[in-house]
Design a protein around this motif. Structure first.
Motif, PDB file in Angstrom:
ATOM      1  N   ASP A 106     -18.604  29.157   7.144  1.00 47.66           N
ATOM      2  CA  ASP A 106     -18.307  28.471   5.786  1.00 47.66           C
ATOM      3  C   ASP A 106     -16.761  28.528   5.545  1.00 47.66           C
ATOM      4  N   MET A 133     -14.281  27.117   7.888  1.00 46.52           N
ATOM      5  CA  MET A 133     -14.252  25.707   7.913  1.00 46.52           C
ATOM      6  C   MET A 133     -13.605  25.116   6.438  1.00 46.52           C
ATOM      7  N   GLN A 134     -13.689  26.175   5.427  1.00 44.20           N
ATOM      8  CA  GLN A 134     -12.753  25.598   3.991  1.00 44.20           C
ATOM      9  C   GLN A 134     -11.450  25.997   4.218  1.00 44.20           C
ATOM     10  N   ILE A 135     -11.089  26.937   4.755  1.00 47.58           N
ATOM     11  CA  ILE A 135      -9.739  27.283   5.148  1.00 47.58           C
ATOM     12  C   ILE A 135      -8.924  26.443   5.920  1.00 47.58           C
ATOM     13  N   ALA A 136      -9.798  26.245   7.113  1.00 47.78           N
ATOM     14  CA  ALA A 136      -8.899  25.433   8.414  1.00 47.78           C
ATOM     15  C   ALA A 136      -9.285  23.952   8.208  1.00 47.78           C
ATOM     16  N   SER A 137     -10.178  23.295   7.752  1.00 47.47           N
ATOM     17  CA  SER A 137     -10.623  22.117   7.725  1.00 47.47           C
ATOM     18  C   SER A 137     -11.613  21.682   8.568  1.00 47.47           C
ATOM     19  N   ALA A 138     -12.371  20.646   8.475  1.00 51.70           N
ATOM     20  CA  ALA A 138     -13.591  20.388   9.286  1.00 51.70           C
ATOM     21  C   ALA A 138     -12.985  19.838  10.589  1.00 51.70           C
ATOM     22  N   GLU A 139     -11.884  19.162  10.526  1.00 52.32           N
ATOM     23  CA  GLU A 139     -11.134  18.704  11.589  1.00 52.32           C
ATOM     24  C   GLU A 139     -10.643  19.784  12.730  1.00 52.32           C
ATOM     25  N   VAL A 140      -9.972  20.868  12.111  1.00 54.90           N
ATOM     26  CA  VAL A 140      -9.451  21.887  12.873  1.00 54.90           C
ATOM     27  C   VAL A 140     -10.290  22.889  13.335  1.00 54.90           C
ATOM     28  N   TYR A 141     -11.249  23.352  12.604  1.00 58.80           N
ATOM     29  CA  TYR A 141     -12.382  24.384  12.719  1.00 58.80           C
ATOM     30  C   TYR A 141     -12.839  24.400  14.442  1.00 58.80           C
TER      31      TYR A 141
END
Length: 80
Positions: A32, A35-43
């Motif tokens: 979690d 995903m907040q730090i990297a973004s849902a696209e990058v994670y």
């Protein structure tokens, strides 16, 4: 100064295990937050890349070597 290789160490065995350990830890403890730090696209890239690199290290396709250089310059008589 003349530099020569003094020691060489193959790091593949260690690098082959490390990416798998990182993904396991990421999924188990930090999904979690990551995903907040990297973004849902990058994670997803952070989850897919390490296992692929581990496969390259294990197969020998990618080699990582650590080496140490030493000064092998021989001083002329009377020099330093």
């Amino acid at each position: 100064m003349t530099l020569e290789e003094a020691q060489r160490t193959a790091l593949q065995p260690h690098y082959a295990r490390t990416p798998d350990h990182r993904v396991t830890a990421l999924r188990a403890h930090h999904d979690d937050d990551a995903m907040q730090i990297a973004s849902a696209e990058v994670y997803p890239c952070h989850i897919k890349y390490p296992p692929g690199s581990a496969a390259h290290f294990s197969s020998g396709h990618t080699e990582i070597t650590q080496f140490t250089l030493a000064d092998r310059t021989v001083a002329a008589p009377g020099e330093g």
